[in-house]
Design a protein around this motif. Sequence first.
Motif, PDB file in Angstrom:
ATOM      1  N   LEU A 110       0.794  -1.226   0.000  1.00 39.76           N
ATOM      2  CA  LEU A 110       0.000   0.000   0.000  1.00 39.76           C
ATOM      3  C   LEU A 110       0.828   1.279   0.000  1.00 39.76           C
ATOM      4  CD1 LEU A 110      -2.819   1.214  -0.002  1.00 39.76           C
ATOM      5  CD2 LEU A 110      -2.804   1.083   2.497  1.00 39.76           C
ATOM      6  N   PRO A 111       1.873   1.415   0.830  1.00 39.43           N
ATOM      7  CA  PRO A 111       2.633   2.678   0.808  1.00 39.43           C
ATOM      8  C   PRO A 111       3.269   2.967  -0.548  1.00 39.43           C
ATOM      9  CG  PRO A 111       3.155   1.406   2.778  1.00 39.43           C
ATOM     10  CD  PRO A 111       2.374   0.502   1.880  1.00 39.43           C
ATOM     11  N   LEU A 112       3.707   1.927  -1.248  1.00 39.29           N
ATOM     12  CA  LEU A 112       4.291   2.131  -2.567  1.00 39.29           C
ATOM     13  C   LEU A 112       3.222   2.560  -3.566  1.00 39.29           C
ATOM     14  CD1 LEU A 112       6.699  -0.951  -2.845  1.00 39.29           C
ATOM     15  CD2 LEU A 112       7.167   1.317  -1.896  1.00 39.29           C
ATOM     16  N   VAL A 113       2.079   1.887  -3.529  1.00 39.14           N
ATOM     17  CA  VAL A 113       0.990   2.225  -4.449  1.00 39.14           C
ATOM     18  C   VAL A 113       0.493   3.645  -4.199  1.00 39.14           C
ATOM     19  CG1 VAL A 113      -1.372   1.637  -5.116  1.00 39.14           C
ATOM     20  CG2 VAL A 113       0.302  -0.181  -4.753  1.00 39.14           C
ATOM     21  N   GLU A 114       0.354   4.003  -2.918  1.00 46.45           N
ATOM     22  CA  GLU A 114      -0.160   5.334  -2.572  1.00 46.45           C
ATOM     23  C   GLU A 114       0.735   6.450  -3.092  1.00 46.45           C
ATOM     24  OE1 GLU A 114      -2.768   4.743   1.493  1.00 46.45           O
ATOM     25  OE2 GLU A 114      -0.601   4.960   1.695  1.00 46.45           O
ATOM     26  N   ALA A 115       2.046   6.198  -3.128  1.00 43.18           N
ATOM     27  CA  ALA A 115       2.987   7.245  -3.559  1.00 43.18           C
ATOM     28  C   ALA A 115       3.308   7.177  -5.048  1.00 43.18           C
ATOM     29  CB  ALA A 115       4.283   7.128  -2.748  1.00 43.18           C
ATOM     30  N   SER A 116       2.723   6.236  -5.759  1.00 39.14           N
ATOM     31  CA  SER A 116       3.119   5.997  -7.146  1.00 39.14           C
ATOM     32  C   SER A 116       2.866   7.190  -8.062  1.00 39.14           C
ATOM     33  CB  SER A 116       2.403   4.758  -7.696  1.00 39.14           C
ATOM     34  OG  SER A 116       0.993   4.921  -7.669  1.00 39.14           O
ATOM     35  N   VAL A 117       1.707   7.804  -7.969  1.00 39.05           N
ATOM     36  CA  VAL A 117       1.374   8.905  -8.873  1.00 39.05           C
ATOM     37  C   VAL A 117       2.214  10.140  -8.564  1.00 39.05           C
ATOM     38  CG1 VAL A 117      -0.429  10.513  -9.585  1.00 39.05           C
ATOM     39  CG2 VAL A 117      -0.946   8.079  -9.390  1.00 39.05           C
ATOM     40  N   THR A 118       2.360  10.474  -7.288  1.00 44.46           N
ATOM     41  CA  THR A 118       3.118  11.680  -6.930  1.00 44.46           C
ATOM     42  C   THR A 118       4.598  11.553  -7.307  1.00 44.46           C
ATOM     43  OG1 THR A 118       3.356  10.841  -4.665  1.00 44.46           O
ATOM     44  CG2 THR A 118       1.548  12.365  -5.084  1.00 44.46           C
ATOM     45  N   GLU A 119       5.153  10.343  -7.159  1.00 44.37           N
ATOM     46  CA  GLU A 119       6.555  10.153  -7.545  1.00 44.37           C
ATOM     47  C   GLU A 119       6.728  10.269  -9.057  1.00 44.37           C
ATOM     48  OE1 GLU A 119       9.258   9.998  -5.731  1.00 44.37           O
ATOM     49  OE2 GLU A 119       8.137  10.147  -3.860  1.00 44.37           O
ATOM     50  N   HIS A 120       5.778   9.742  -9.806  1.00 47.40           N
ATOM     51  CA  HIS A 120       5.821   9.933 -11.264  1.00 47.40           C
ATOM     52  C   HIS A 120       5.657  11.407 -11.616  1.00 47.40           C
ATOM     53  CE1 HIS A 120       6.192   6.316 -13.728  1.00 47.40           C
ATOM     54  NE2 HIS A 120       5.517   5.638 -12.811  1.00 47.40           N
ATOM     55  N   ASP A 121       4.720  12.068 -10.958  1.00 52.90           N
ATOM     56  CA  ASP A 121       4.472  13.484 -11.259  1.00 52.90           C
ATOM     57  C   ASP A 121       5.754  14.306 -11.150  1.00 52.90           C
ATOM     58  OD1 ASP A 121       1.803  13.068 -11.748  1.00 52.90           O
ATOM     59  OD2 ASP A 121       1.109  13.806  -9.801  1.00 52.90           O
ATOM     60  N   ALA A 122       6.539  14.023 -10.115  1.00 58.95           N
ATOM     61  CA  ALA A 122       7.775  14.783  -9.914  1.00 58.95           C
ATOM     62  C   ALA A 122       8.747  14.569 -11.068  1.00 58.95           C
ATOM     63  CB  ALA A 122       8.420  14.386  -8.587  1.00 58.95           C
ATOM     64  N   GLY A 375      11.164  -7.560  -9.510  1.00 56.70           N
ATOM     65  CA  GLY A 375      10.037  -8.403  -9.115  1.00 56.70           C
ATOM     66  C   GLY A 375       8.737  -7.653  -8.920  1.00 56.70           C
ATOM     67  N   HIS A 376       8.500  -6.616  -9.722  1.00 59.12           N
ATOM     68  CA  HIS A 376       7.321  -5.759  -9.537  1.00 59.12           C
ATOM     69  C   HIS A 376       6.079  -6.270 -10.254  1.00 59.12           C
ATOM     70  CE1 HIS A 376      10.774  -3.276  -8.490  1.00 59.12           C
ATOM     71  NE2 HIS A 376       9.961  -2.482  -7.828  1.00 59.12           N
ATOM     72  N   ALA A 377       6.171  -7.455 -10.847  1.00 59.59           N
ATOM     73  CA  ALA A 377       5.015  -8.137 -11.438  1.00 59.59           C
ATOM     74  C   ALA A 377       4.315  -7.250 -12.470  1.00 59.59           C
ATOM     75  CB  ALA A 377       4.063  -8.604 -10.346  1.00 59.59           C
ATOM     76  N   HIS A 378       3.004  -7.039 -12.275  1.00 61.31           N
ATOM     77  CA  HIS A 378       2.210  -6.272 -13.234  1.00 61.31           C
ATOM     78  C   HIS A 378       2.382  -4.757 -13.079  1.00 61.31           C
ATOM     79  CE1 HIS A 378      -0.388  -9.774 -14.430  1.00 61.31           C
ATOM     80  NE2 HIS A 378       0.065 -10.201 -13.266  1.00 61.31           N
ATOM     81  N   HIS A 379       3.131  -4.323 -12.084  1.00 59.84           N
ATOM     82  CA  HIS A 379       3.135  -2.898 -11.747  1.00 59.84           C
ATOM     83  C   HIS A 379       4.517  -2.256 -11.794  1.00 59.84           C
ATOM     84  CE1 HIS A 379      -1.036  -3.228 -10.916  1.00 59.84           C
ATOM     85  NE2 HIS A 379      -0.885  -3.989  -9.861  1.00 59.84           N
ATOM     86  N   GLY A 380       5.346  -2.716 -12.709  1.00 62.27           N
ATOM     87  CA  GLY A 380       6.657  -2.095 -12.844  1.00 62.27           C
ATOM     88  C   GLY A 380       6.562  -0.631 -13.226  1.00 62.27           C
ATOM     89  N   LEU A 381       5.735  -0.320 -14.220  1.00 60.20           N
ATOM     90  CA  LEU A 381       5.572   1.079 -14.621  1.00 60.20           C
ATOM     91  C   LEU A 381       5.036   1.904 -13.464  1.00 60.20           C
ATOM     92  CD1 LEU A 381       5.597   3.219 -16.905  1.00 60.20           C
ATOM     93  CD2 LEU A 381       3.213   2.608 -17.339  1.00 60.20           C
ATOM     94  N   THR A 382       4.067   1.377 -12.767  1.00 63.32           N
ATOM     95  CA  THR A 382       3.473   2.087 -11.635  1.00 63.32           C
ATOM     96  C   THR A 382       4.499   2.379 -10.554  1.00 63.32           C
ATOM     97  OG1 THR A 382       1.286   1.122 -12.007  1.00 63.32           O
ATOM     98  CG2 THR A 382       1.757   1.910  -9.783  1.00 63.32           C
ATOM     99  N   LEU A 383       5.306   1.385 -10.211  1.00 67.38           N
ATOM    100  CA  LEU A 383       6.131   1.456  -9.003  1.00 67.38           C
ATOM    101  C   LEU A 383       7.587   1.836  -9.268  1.00 67.38           C
ATOM    102  CD1 LEU A 383       4.769  -1.748  -7.214  1.00 67.38           C
ATOM    103  CD2 LEU A 383       4.098   0.632  -6.815  1.00 67.38           C
ATOM    104  N   GLY A 384       7.954   2.080 -10.526  1.00 67.80           N
ATOM    105  CA  GLY A 384       9.347   2.408 -10.812  1.00 67.80           C
ATOM    106  C   GLY A 384       9.894   3.562  -9.995  1.00 67.80           C
ATOM    107  N   PRO A 385       9.319   4.762 -10.086  1.00 64.37           N
ATOM    108  CA  PRO A 385       9.864   5.889  -9.340  1.00 64.37           C
ATOM    109  C   PRO A 385       9.824   5.725  -7.825  1.00 64.37           C
ATOM    110  CG  PRO A 385       8.540   6.674 -11.162  1.00 64.37           C
ATOM    111  CD  PRO A 385       8.309   5.193 -11.079  1.00 64.37           C
ATOM    112  N   VAL A 386       8.758   5.127  -7.297  1.00 67.55           N
ATOM    113  CA  VAL A 386       8.655   5.030  -5.841  1.00 67.55           C
ATOM    114  C   VAL A 386       9.606   3.971  -5.287  1.00 67.55           C
ATOM    115  CG1 VAL A 386       6.697   3.404  -5.813  1.00 67.55           C
ATOM    116  CG2 VAL A 386       7.039   4.959  -3.900  1.00 67.55           C
ATOM    117  N   SER A 387       9.787   2.864  -6.006  1.00 66.58           N
ATOM    118  CA  SER A 387      10.743   1.870  -5.521  1.00 66.58           C
ATOM    119  C   SER A 387      12.175   2.354  -5.724  1.00 66.58           C
ATOM    120  CB  SER A 387      10.524   0.516  -6.199  1.00 66.58           C
ATOM    121  OG  SER A 387      10.751   0.593  -7.583  1.00 66.58           O
TER     122      SER A 387
END
Length: 413
Positions: A110-122, A375-387
């Motif tokens: 959840l913490p990674l998903v929650e920050a995903s959009v804001t990290e991309h935005d930056a 190992g980000h499965a289906h969400h590599g694009l989503t979680l790239g910046p936050v991870s």
Amino acid sequence: MSFDIIVLGAGIIGVSTALHLQARGRSVCLVDKAEPGEGTSFGNAGLIERSSVIPYSFPRQVSAVAKYALNRSSAMRYDPLYLLKIAPWLFRYWRESSPERLAIAAKAMLPLVEASVTEHDALVQQAGCADLIRGRGWIEAYRSQPALDKAIAELADIESYGLRFEVLDRAKLRALEPGLGDAVQGGIHWLDPKTVTDPAGLVKAYAGLFEARQGKFAKGDATSLRQEGEGWTVETADGPATAKNVVVALGPQSSLIFRKLGYRIPLGIKRGHHMHYTMEEGADLGHSLVDAEAGYVLSPMTRGIRLTTGIEFASPAAPANTIQLDKAERFARQILPLGARLDKKPWLGLRPCLPDMRPVIGAAPRHSGLWFNFGHAHHGLTLGPVSGRLLAELMTGEKPFVDPAPYTAARFG
């Protein structure tokens, strides 16, 4: 060439990691055998999936398992021989998908998903590529009223996550997407996510920002990595690159490194294909759309309408095929007036997955200066910046914005 850190892999995970390390004053060499964004990051549905708060789990209902076992679904396909080969991994995935363990995975992610959009935005703002991003959310479409009613009832289970959405009956859905056919009864419009019209272009824009800030990109073979004294060396087209620290961010190819170094991390692969299409004259698609019952995604992309398939369990080395794509295309043509195929052959991508549905982010337990981010499965694009941010914080001694324990490689022994 001497650097503070070498990052192996120039997909969304590796490029984002390199940017975050660079922003913290580290000299970074980004290494890949291909250009940035040309691997797994090249082909996906283009969703920055803020609403995906529950990980993709193995189905536990007998009816669902029986349906997939027939191997006729457009959402999931398997090669029987390969399925036998990965049976232990699948059992582990099934076990981790119990309600209790799935809840643990969801809490961890959840913490990674929650920050995903804001990290991309930056990063989007810094890279100047806002033209690649749409803030329209995406639509989860249903063909049958009972399936839609069930999905609406299940919204109560995620109410505590504070997600924004709108339930769409047939009239509201047609108002948003006039081009949809009568096969769709309604849907759920998820408002928090953003979409990308060219995922590979986004990675290239981020990589361009990295190089503009004096980062070094070099083509090289990650498998040449070797430990020398207190550091690491990898061979590149520009000569050997050395650094005290190295990050393995090779997505599905990460096992080429960690297995050689003695780590038994259960990294599995889910294959996926995509194809681009024209639209019939006068037709349009304004939102990314998931056909929830048929299991594929239609996304408006720079090149055309991209159809991204569901899961295929087959050898990663097997060539791309049209088996699952052909099934999905037949369903897609029932709801959208697709035109001709634009690609000579389907694109094939490999999704790197771990059975407990969370990535490996952090230090390797037994090698100084070795770090993992894969190992980000289906969400590599989503979680790239936050991870990438989380790993950079760990590597530079900052207080991490989230407890990194759920992502440690040590959980696998």
